[in-house]
Write a protein that holds these residues in place. Structure first.
Motif, PDB file in Angstrom:
ATOM      1  N   LYS A   2       0.832  -1.189   0.000  1.00 53.30           N
ATOM      2  CA  LYS A   2       0.000   0.000   0.000  1.00 53.30           C
ATOM      3  C   LYS A   2       0.876   1.252   0.000  1.00 53.30           C
ATOM      4  O   LYS A   2       1.952   1.276   0.616  1.00 53.30           O
ATOM      5  CB  LYS A   2      -0.908   0.020   1.236  1.00 53.30           C
ATOM      6  N   THR A  21      -3.737   1.024  -3.382  1.00 56.60           N
ATOM      7  CA  THR A  21      -2.995  -0.076  -3.988  1.00 56.60           C
ATOM      8  C   THR A  21      -1.809   0.457  -4.775  1.00 56.60           C
ATOM      9  O   THR A  21      -1.905   1.454  -5.493  1.00 56.60           O
ATOM     10  CB  THR A  21      -3.911  -0.878  -4.927  1.00 56.60           C
ATOM     11  N   ASP A  22      -0.681  -0.221  -4.640  1.00 58.84           N
ATOM     12  CA  ASP A  22       0.529   0.147  -5.371  1.00 58.84           C
ATOM     13  C   ASP A  22       0.245   0.116  -6.874  1.00 58.84           C
ATOM     14  O   ASP A  22      -0.348  -0.845  -7.374  1.00 58.84           O
ATOM     15  CB  ASP A  22       1.633  -0.869  -5.027  1.00 58.84           C
ATOM     16  N   PRO A  23       0.642   1.163  -7.632  1.00 58.67           N
ATOM     17  CA  PRO A  23       0.391   1.141  -9.075  1.00 58.67           C
ATOM     18  C   PRO A  23       1.134   0.004  -9.762  1.00 58.67           C
ATOM     19  O   PRO A  23       2.262  -0.332  -9.386  1.00 58.67           O
ATOM     20  CB  PRO A  23       0.907   2.508  -9.553  1.00 58.67           C
ATOM     21  N   GLU A  24       0.477  -0.599 -10.763  1.00 55.84           N
ATOM     22  CA  GLU A  24       1.077  -1.718 -11.487  1.00 55.84           C
ATOM     23  C   GLU A  24       1.914  -1.215 -12.658  1.00 55.84           C
ATOM     24  O   GLU A  24       1.513  -0.303 -13.378  1.00 55.84           O
ATOM     25  CB  GLU A  24      -0.008  -2.664 -11.998  1.00 55.84           C
ATOM     26  N   CYS A  25       3.056  -1.850 -12.853  1.00 55.34           N
ATOM     27  CA  CYS A  25       3.983  -1.459 -13.915  1.00 55.34           C
ATOM     28  C   CYS A  25       3.745  -2.318 -15.150  1.00 55.34           C
ATOM     29  O   CYS A  25       3.978  -3.521 -15.133  1.00 55.34           O
ATOM     30  CB  CYS A  25       5.429  -1.608 -13.431  1.00 55.34           C
ATOM     31  N   GLY A  26       3.279  -1.705 -16.243  1.00 57.65           N
ATOM     32  CA  GLY A  26       3.119  -2.413 -17.505  1.00 57.65           C
ATOM     33  C   GLY A  26       4.452  -2.577 -18.214  1.00 57.65           C
ATOM     34  O   GLY A  26       5.471  -2.008 -17.799  1.00 57.65           O
ATOM     35  N   ASP A  29       6.081   0.723 -19.136  1.00 57.29           N
ATOM     36  CA  ASP A  29       5.946   1.744 -18.099  1.00 57.29           C
ATOM     37  C   ASP A  29       7.114   1.711 -17.126  1.00 57.29           C
ATOM     38  O   ASP A  29       7.936   0.784 -17.133  1.00 57.29           O
ATOM     39  CB  ASP A  29       4.654   1.526 -17.306  1.00 57.29           C
ATOM     40  N   ILE A  31       7.585   2.716 -12.698  1.00 63.22           N
ATOM     41  CA  ILE A  31       7.034   3.230 -11.449  1.00 63.22           C
ATOM     42  C   ILE A  31       8.077   4.169 -10.857  1.00 63.22           C
ATOM     43  O   ILE A  31       9.257   3.816 -10.740  1.00 63.22           O
ATOM     44  CB  ILE A  31       6.720   2.103 -10.451  1.00 63.22           C
ATOM     45  N   GLU A  74      10.733   0.873 -10.407  1.00 64.26           N
ATOM     46  CA  GLU A  74      10.491  -0.364 -11.154  1.00 64.26           C
ATOM     47  C   GLU A  74      10.432  -0.043 -12.644  1.00 64.26           C
ATOM     48  O   GLU A  74       9.927   1.014 -13.036  1.00 64.26           O
ATOM     49  CB  GLU A  74       9.177  -0.996 -10.696  1.00 64.26           C
ATOM     50  N   GLY A  76       9.472  -1.524 -16.613  1.00 67.53           N
ATOM     51  CA  GLY A  76       8.824  -2.534 -17.448  1.00 67.53           C
ATOM     52  C   GLY A  76       9.809  -3.227 -18.371  1.00 67.53           C
ATOM     53  O   GLY A  76      10.852  -2.662 -18.739  1.00 67.53           O
ATOM     54  N   ARG A 129       2.728   5.696 -11.615  1.00 64.78           N
ATOM     55  CA  ARG A 129       3.073   4.987 -12.858  1.00 64.78           C
ATOM     56  C   ARG A 129       3.194   5.977 -14.009  1.00 64.78           C
ATOM     57  O   ARG A 129       2.327   6.824 -14.214  1.00 64.78           O
ATOM     58  CB  ARG A 129       1.988   3.957 -13.190  1.00 64.78           C
TER      59      ARG A 129
END
Length: 352
Positions: A2, A21-26, A29, A31, A74, A76, A129
């Motif tokens: 979080k 929620t932690d943003p998701e890395c595509g 992309d 982070i 992070e 992608g 992100r």
């Protein structure tokens, strides 16, 4: 995991600092761990629900913020130009990389533009992100601290592009700026550095005093005098260039009426609900004086090289625009103060 973020659950209501929620890395992309983030008047427009006429009214709940600098956390799998630990800044207008505008170096007006912090969640958060990182991210030199760099994602880079790339300014030109907020003061600094004689018009003496300290040759309080008459007098017939940094009907029209024959007006400020994107202009005057009207939006990533070089060399000083730093919890109060144009210079979130 979080992360803490200031979430807009209702328009024109206080933001709520929540664990989200932690943003998701595509795959394309990155982070970014946000280190500093400006509270910009564009955020205020989003907060009050403006710009639906441009497709920029965020869906709720939403995280605002588009003016930030930070460190990549992070990366992608398809990203080639950046790695974890890189210091970065981004322009708010994100290009797709494949349309005609992007292919010809005008990513700021991408045909498939993503406006960071409006179309996607923004940077009033510990992590955010960034889509299509290779197209849009910019490396931030070690010599520029994060707080200084925060304004380089919107206010300062927007003004840099408007003044250096759009206005056609030359040394000795009178350059009149309507609106002494962050964009206006940044434009003043850039225009003065390029040798222009910059004039700032505003209704707030505190902002006008800051403009004098930053190099304005004259300032005009438009609550006290007719600004058009004042500009005509100061410039002996009209300004070579005007720039509306605010976007209300009054400043837009007054900017245009302050021009000399064959002068150039640059529109940077976007309108409010009152105008809804439409402002009546002195059309006959535009024709009779052969005036040029130009729009300017953001800045392309490749133009950061020149901007960052001028900051590193000490020719430009974004840090002089910073009036205070705040915590994430204080962002709502700053946004609320913008109803009455209550901020001076740039306010930066540096505690998340």
């Amino acid at each position: 995991m979080k992360v803490r973020a200031a979430v807009m659950e209702e328009f024109n209501k206080p933001l709520k600092v929540l664990n989200v929620t932690d943003p998701e890395c595509g795959p394309d992309d990155v982070i970014v761990a946000v280190k500093a983030n400006g509270v910009c008047r564009s955020d205020w427009h989003g907060w009050v629900g403006d710009w639906g006429w441009m497709g920029l009214k965020p869906e709720l709940p939403h995280i605002l913020g588009h003016e930030f600098a930070g460190v990549i956390e992070e990366v992608g799998k398809n990203v080639k130009r950046f790695k974890k630990g890189d210091r970065v800044v981004i322009p708010f207008s994100l290009g797709c990389g494949s349309c005609d505008c992007c292919q010809t170096g005008h990513q700021n007006v991408c045909e498939n533009i993503t406006v960071f912090g409006f179309v996607c969640n923004g940077s009033y958060a510990q992590f955010t992100r960034v889509p299509l990182a290779d197209q849009n991210l910019v490396h931030l030199p070690e010599s520029i601290d994060f707080t200084t760099a925060a304004s380089l994602g919107c206010r300062f880079m927007t003004s840099f592009h408007a003044v250096t790339d759009i206005s056609g300014v030359k040394a000795g030109d009178y350059f009149t700026i309507y609106g002494g907020g962050g964009v206006g003061l940044a434009a003043l600094q850039v225009a003065s550095t390029l040798g222009a004689r910059a004039i700032v018009v505003d209704i707030d003496d505190q902002k006008l005093e800051m403009a004098k300290q930053l190099g304005a040759v004259e300032t005009v309080n438009s609550r006290e005098v007719n600004p058009v008459e004042a500009i005509m007098d100061i410039t002996s017939g009209g300004s070579d260039i005007t720039l509306d940094a605010l976007g209300i009907a009054e400043t837009c029209r007054n900017s245009i009426m302050s021009l000399k024959n064959r002068g150039t007006h640059v529109q940077v400020g976007l309108t409010t609900k009152e105008e809804g994107g439409m402002v009546a202009l002195p059309t006959d005057l535009i024709v009779a004086k052969e005036l040029q009207i130009k729009g300017s939006l953001g800045m392309q990533p490749h133009r950061y090289k020149a901007l960052l070089a001028m900051v590193e060399s000490g020719q430009l000083h974004p840090e002089k625009l910073i009036s205070k730093t705040i915590s994430l919890e204080e962002a709502s109060d700053v946004l609320a103060s913008m109803h009455e144009y209550g901020t001076v210079g740039s306010v930066i979130i540096d505690r998340f």
